[in-house]
Design an enzyme around this catalytic site. Sequence first.
Site, PDB file in Angstrom:
ATOM      1  N   HIS A   1       8.409 -17.895  22.291  1.00  0.00           N
ATOM      2  CA  HIS A   1       7.902 -17.014  21.236  1.00  0.00           C
ATOM      3  C   HIS A   1       8.944 -15.976  20.832  1.00  0.00           C
ATOM      4  O   HIS A   1       9.426 -15.218  21.671  1.00  0.00           O
ATOM      5  CB  HIS A   1       6.643 -16.307  21.769  1.00  0.00           C
ATOM      6  CG  HIS A   1       5.871 -15.547  20.762  1.00  0.00           C
ATOM      7  ND1 HIS A   1       5.371 -14.286  21.009  1.00  0.00           N
ATOM      8  CD2 HIS A   1       5.480 -15.852  19.491  1.00  0.00           C
ATOM      9  CE1 HIS A   1       4.700 -13.859  19.958  1.00  0.00           C
ATOM     10  NE2 HIS A   1       4.758 -14.788  19.017  1.00  0.00           N
TER      11      HIS A   1
ATOM     12  N   HIS B   1       8.973  -9.629  12.439  1.00  0.00           N
ATOM     13  CA  HIS B   1       7.543  -9.900  12.530  1.00  0.00           C
ATOM     14  C   HIS B   1       6.724  -8.941  11.682  1.00  0.00           C
ATOM     15  O   HIS B   1       5.887  -9.346  10.883  1.00  0.00           O
ATOM     16  CB  HIS B   1       7.075  -9.829  13.985  1.00  0.00           C
ATOM     17  CG  HIS B   1       5.600 -10.015  14.140  1.00  0.00           C
ATOM     18  ND1 HIS B   1       4.702  -8.973  14.063  1.00  0.00           N
ATOM     19  CD2 HIS B   1       4.859 -11.134  14.355  1.00  0.00           C
ATOM     20  CE1 HIS B   1       3.478  -9.434  14.216  1.00  0.00           C
ATOM     21  NE2 HIS B   1       3.533 -10.733  14.399  1.00  0.00           N
TER      22      HIS B   1
END
Length: 247
Positions: A12, A54
Amino acid sequence: MKPWPYPRWIAHRGAGKLAPENTLAAFRLGAQHGYRMFECDAKLSADGQVFLLHDATLERTTNGSGTAGELPWSALSRLDAGSWHSRGFAGEPVCTLEALSRWCLANACLLNIEIKPTPGQEHETGTAVAREAARLWAGAATPPLLTSFRPEALAAAQAAAPHLPRGLLLDSLWSGWEGFAQSLECVALVCNHALWDEALVEEARRMGLRQLSYTVNDEWAAQRLISLGTDGIITDAVDRFAPADPS
């Protein structure tokens, strides 16, 4: 089901929480732990550069402030994206998708690109990310997997680069997701890991969709997903899960 070229274990944002997320330092560290597929978040600068971040805003993971997508790449490229994590990563820059592609291709690593648009920029971001990915991975044996929570972004990616595989991200089973997955010609369904059960796995398989999960950091959760026969596990715990494990 179509052949699936991607490994089960996916790191991730590069290396989970062990390095500053979405930076080249994180991907290098993830690779040191044996990972050969990574997830990243891609958005668009004010002047059209595809870069990794993000959040919509800069404060959490850089020394900048404000909405990232409102700044030109010349400003974003000067930010420190490492000091927030730890001193050892001070000065780590914001990474472009192009820089990450060069690293992935040179190291035979695969990528899941989450299209993460600045709110209101779904169409533009989906188009730009897909076009850039198609250019950067032209001729590659295995293209990146494009995913998004935003169907509008995936629709734009589908129109811009229809040959690139797509996956719909779900945090809940909202009404009508099945129709979007079909119309977008998705190859994968990427769910919050708690959503998966036998019925949803069966439905995804019936639709020809591979089953991926985020963000799986506990052994019990990983074992449950493996027992269900799902295809992909996105994890922060790159130091605890061995990606070469055949299980």
